[in-house]
Each structure stands twice: as C-alpha cells, then as structure tokens.
Design an enzyme around this catalytic site. Structure first.
Site, PDB file in Angstrom:
ATOM      1  N   ASP A   1       0.820  -1.209   0.000  1.00 23.49           N
ATOM      2  CA  ASP A   1       0.000   0.000   0.000  1.00 23.49           C
ATOM      3  C   ASP A   1       0.855   1.260   0.000  1.00 23.49           C
ATOM      4  O   ASP A   1       0.316   2.362  -0.033  1.00 23.49           O
ATOM      5  CB  ASP A   1      -0.918   0.015   1.230  1.00 23.49           C
ATOM      6  CG  ASP A   1      -2.162  -0.838   1.037  1.00 23.49           C
ATOM      7  OD1 ASP A   1      -2.297  -1.414  -0.055  1.00 23.49           O
ATOM      8  OD2 ASP A   1      -2.988  -0.921   1.963  1.00 23.49           O
TER       9      ASP A   1
ATOM     10  N   ASP B   1      -9.508  28.140 -39.261  1.00 23.58           N
ATOM     11  CA  ASP B   1      -9.041  26.876 -38.687  1.00 23.58           C
ATOM     12  C   ASP B   1     -10.085  26.300 -37.738  1.00 23.58           C
ATOM     13  O   ASP B   1     -10.380  25.104 -37.778  1.00 23.58           O
ATOM     14  CB  ASP B   1      -7.722  27.079 -37.937  1.00 23.58           C
ATOM     15  CG  ASP B   1      -6.577  27.427 -38.880  1.00 23.58           C
ATOM     16  OD1 ASP B   1      -6.474  26.758 -39.912  1.00 23.58           O
ATOM     17  OD2 ASP B   1      -5.816  28.352 -38.587  1.00 23.58           O
TER      18      ASP B   1
ATOM     19  N   GLY C   1      -8.179  17.712 -41.966  1.00 20.07           N
ATOM     20  CA  GLY C   1      -8.492  17.229 -43.314  1.00 20.07           C
ATOM     21  C   GLY C   1      -7.273  16.885 -44.136  1.00 20.07           C
ATOM     22  O   GLY C   1      -7.176  15.813 -44.732  1.00 20.07           O
ATOM     23  N   MET C   2      -6.283  17.776 -44.203  1.00 21.37           N
ATOM     24  CA  MET C   2      -5.090  17.525 -45.006  1.00 21.37           C
ATOM     25  C   MET C   2      -4.301  16.345 -44.441  1.00 21.37           C
ATOM     26  O   MET C   2      -3.748  15.533 -45.184  1.00 21.37           O
ATOM     27  CB  MET C   2      -4.211  18.785 -45.049  1.00 21.37           C
ATOM     28  CG  MET C   2      -2.947  18.612 -45.889  1.00 21.37           C
ATOM     29  SD  MET C   2      -3.299  18.075 -47.588  1.00 21.37           S
ATOM     30  CE  MET C   2      -4.027  19.571 -48.246  1.00 21.37           C
TER      31      MET C   2
END
Length: 508
Positions: free
Chosen positions: A36, A294, A429-430
């Site tokens: 522990d 963006d 996306g790119m």
C-alpha cells in the site's frame, strides 16, 4: 466489493497522503501492509519532486496482527518526530486498519504525550470515500485543527486585511497542472489588485493557517478539493467563497465578475470590465481563434469528454460554447457529485454519463465514433486502440502530463493552452488526406462497436496460434477485423480457417 485493474480515483489513504505531503514540514504515517506504500514511488516519479516524500509506512505484518499495532504505530510516530522534527504528523488509516477495527484515536493520543510536534488522525471512512473525497476532507480537518488551536491560545487574528485578499485552495501534489494553474491564478489576482493571503496545501506551513480568516474571500478553482474547507470558513467566519473554475474565456470572465461582486460587497469599489475586455482581446487568443477559418473547420465535429468534475465540465463548455464542436456525450467518474455535473453540462452535450467503469466508457467511445476524445490517460489508451486522437484533460495521468514548460489550464494564458490542445487533438483534413495517399491507417472507421474484454467470441487453439504469428503492430487490427467478420456470419468460435476467410474477405 469490486475488483478492478484500473481506478480513476484511488483509495482514501492516497488522498490523505496527497494533502499531508503537500504541506511544508508535515509528515504522514500510513498504517498499512507492504504494497500500500506505492504513493512514495508514484509521487517521486510522476510529479518529479526534488525532495524526499515525507511518508512512512507503519507496516502491518503477522507479528503486528499477533501482538497488536499500538506500540509499533506509536513508536513510529515518536521516532519520526525525533528524527524529522515536523510541525505535524498525520496518521492515516487504510482499509486494513479499518478491517482490524483498531482504535487509531487512542494511538494518536498516546503518541501526542511524547511527541514535540502536533499529531492528528485523518478521520476518513475508507469504505465510503475515495481519493478525492478523502483529500477534501483531510484538508478541512487540518485547517480546522489549527484554527481551533490558535483560538484556544488566543492567537487567532481578528479583522480582515487592509487590502482585498484571497486564500487559494486545492493546489496539491499529483494534481493535474496544479502548479502552473497556481502561478496563473497568482498573476491574475495581482492584475486585479488582490493580495494572496495563503495558498493551500501545496508549499504552505501549518502555522500560516491561523491567518486564513483574514482574507476577504476564498477561491476554490477545483470542485474536488477545497470546497469543504471553504464552507467551514464561511460558517465559522462568514468568509465568502468563489467556486467558479476560471477555465475558458466565458468562465474566466464569469469568475472575475463574481470576485468583483464579492469584494465590492465588503466595501471595495472595483470594476474589472475593462480588464476582462483587454485580456479577452489581446492576451487570450482563444476568442480570435474561435472565429478563424481553422476553428470553423472543426465546427460540427464530434467529440466526447470524460474526467473529473472540474475539467470535464469546463472542457465540455469550451468545446460546445466557444468552439462550436458537437459534444456527443460528457461524463465524469465523480459519482458522489453527479447532480452538480449534470447541471453544468446538460445543455452542452447530447448525453451525460456518470460511471467509474472504464470498460463502459471505452464501449461508449467506440459506439459513437467521435473525431476526438478528451479524457484521462485511460481514454487515451482507448483512443490508441480505436485510432481516435485523444487530448488528456484530467487525472489519472502519466509523467508526460506533468509538463516542464509552462502550461496552465486556468486564466487567460490557460485559454491559449486549451485551444492548442483541442485543435491539435483532431485529425485535420489535409492530415487525413496524406495518410490515405501514403498508405496510412484509416481513422474514419471503428472496427467494432465495443472494446470491453468480454467479446462473446472464442478463439480456438489453432486460431490463436495463427493470430500470434501476425506482427504485433497489425495484430490488433487483424483481430478486430476477424471478430467483426465472425459476428456478421454468426460464428461463435474463431479457428484458423475463419481467420483465413476473414483475411480473404478484405483482400489481405
């Protein structure tokens, strides 16, 4: 009792140890079996502390069980008192000491007769409280202990400070970006002309606690840690508190306006509107970014959020309200405070999840196939398995989430850091286009609708052997493809023959 191999919040004694080890010159004695005591390693490794973790384990072993624990615990307390000369020693019980039904109050009283420093018991129910609840409760107990001690000695200061001042609560070791948030909050208070009276518990001396009633108000930036202490001080001394988390442009402004209201009610005359406008327009880039092309490319993208109450609620609001991102569901593992979380996020997401079952969260992520995940390190692991990017926004965390560079999540600089985290957590996306051109992985499709261990399918010996021959970096995807193929055709057992058939069906 539920056996789990992943816990979002640890057991109660971890919370107590976090508070004790955050204070200056405070030592903790943990009455527990070996195993522990992993807190020492965790704190040293994760938070990169330069000092030795001030925690000693009073080990429960077979000899202790046979003869009783009192002498050993008392000896450990008095020994550490003589060696370290701490201002305070905190004895924390564990599930083990609770099972043994030991009278730890009596242990503390015995030790206090010999110790030169103060000795107190962290009186926390280890079956009802988790790490976060225990930390909150322990902080309140330590504050109350020293307030009452000063009151008995007639050393409790009266009246308020000459200028508006604040106590900042909840800055703790192993907290998510806590030190950076603290620096940002101190800067924010300085800009507002507010003196910082104390910051607790991180780096504070217990001798400073008696001055806490002198502050004009208390600031509780984290829902999980400090609220109980703030309510105690309000009840005892009438000190108001502000518990609005200054995270994101909107909530930071709301927090500042609440502070203005609180200190003006006590005789000050301040107006922070010009400051809010200046910071929003010129220091924070988040408002500008939310109108940029963006950010507009992220509009409507699906995301899910999971974490503690403070960070999950704040990120849900920022994603939905400030960046136009569709939060499909938001969740928290703080089940004890579920009503507050629902109230905060219900209007900003489609669904609210309250659970500490990591398997259920993994399946919920796979079910909705979000474009990005914002969660703990566990959700990051889920995202890796499903090829979904994840931004880590709350504990539990790894060492990489204790950045060396300055990365607050609160205040106006925090808005910039959060905006970067959100934007960089999406596959753009790119990037997606280039991945496809160069034969990258497909992030548009989740192979299965669940990722929990119980798949309902049985891999035969020859099927498993054939699977093991596949290189590790693609084995997971082949396994998911094969299981999907088997489900669609109603197969219960996956043999080598089924694996071959699945590979042929996808032209592999």
């Amino acid at each position: 009792m539920k056996l789990a191999y992943w816990m979002y919040a640890g057991p109660a004694h971890i919370g107590t140890l976090r508070i004790a080890s955050s204070f200056k010159n405070v030592h903790a004695i943990m009455h527990a079996p070996l195993g522990d005591d992993y807190f020492n390693v965790m704190r040293s490794m994760l938070s990169r502390e330069r000092n030795f973790t001030p925690v000693t384990t009073s080990v429960v072993d077979r000899n202790v069980l046979a003869r009783g624990s009192q002498e050993k615990v008392v000896d450990n307390i008095t020994r550490k008192d003589a060696e370290e000369h701490p201002d305070l020693i905190v004895l924390t019980p564990t599930c083990t000491s609770s099972i043994l039904q030991e009278d730890l109050h009596n242990f503390v009283e015995r030790a206090q007769l010999e110790a030169k420093g103060d000795v107190m018991l962290a009186d926390v129910n280890h079956y009802r409280y988790n790490e976060l609840q225990a930390a909150d409760r322990t902080l309140q107990q330590i504050v109350q202990y020293y307030i009452e001690k000063a009151r008995k000695k007639g050393e409790l200061p009266t009246g308020k400070t000459a200028k508006p001042s604040v106590n900042i609560f909840g800055i703790s070791t192993l907290g998510f970006h806590n030190n950076h948030d603290c620096t940002e909050l101190k800067r924010l208070m300085a800009d507002l002309g507010i003196e910082v009276n104390t910051v607790i518990p991180e780096g504070a001396s217990v001798h400073e606690l008696k001055s806490m009633p002198q502050a004009w108000f208390n600031l509780v930036p984290y829902r999980e840690l400090g609220l109980t202490t703030a309510k105690y001080l309000e009840e005892e001394f009438g000190t108001p508190y502000v518990d609005i988390t200054p995270m994101g442009v909107v909530e930071t402004a709301r927090c500042i306006r609440k502070i203005q209201q609180v200190i003006n009610a006590q005789g000050a005359e301040v107006d922070y509107e010009d400051f809010i406008n200046e910071q929003t327009l010129h220091v924070s880039q988040a408002a500008w970014f939310s109108r940029s092309i963006d950010c507009q490319n992220l509009t409507g993208k699906k995301a899910v959020v999971f974490g503690d109450n403070t960070h999950a609620a704040a990120l849900t609001k920022i994603l939905s309200r400030e960046m136009g991102i569709h939060v499909v569901w938001a969740g928290t593992y703080c089940k004890y405070d579920a009503d507050w979380f629902r109230e905060q996020v219900s209007e900003y997401c489609d669904e609210v999840l309250i659970t500490d079952d990591h398997g259920a969260i993994g399946d919920a992520i796979a079910r909705v196939e979000p474009s990005a995940i914002f969660g703990t390190q566990m959700e990051r692991h889920v995202g890796k398995r499903l090829d979904i990017p994840c931004g880590v926004i709350a504990a539990p965390i790894h060492v990489q989430n204790f950045p060396i560079g300055y990365k607050p999540f609160m205040g106006y600089e925090g808005t910039n850091q959060i905006t970067d985290l959100i934007y960089n957590s999406f596959t753009l996306g790119m990037e997606d286009h280039l991945l496809e051109i160069f034969g990258g992985h497909d992030t548009k499709e989740v192979i299965t609708k669940g990722i929990s261990a119980e798949s309902g399918l049985n891999w035969t010996k020859d099927g498993q052997a054939e699977l093991n021959k596949i290189p590790g970096f693609v084995r997971g995807k082949v396994k998911r493809n094969t299981e999907k193929f088997a489900r669609e055709r109603g197969f219960k057992d996956i043999s080598a023959e089924v694996l071959y058939a699945a590979k042929e069906s996808v032209g592999a």
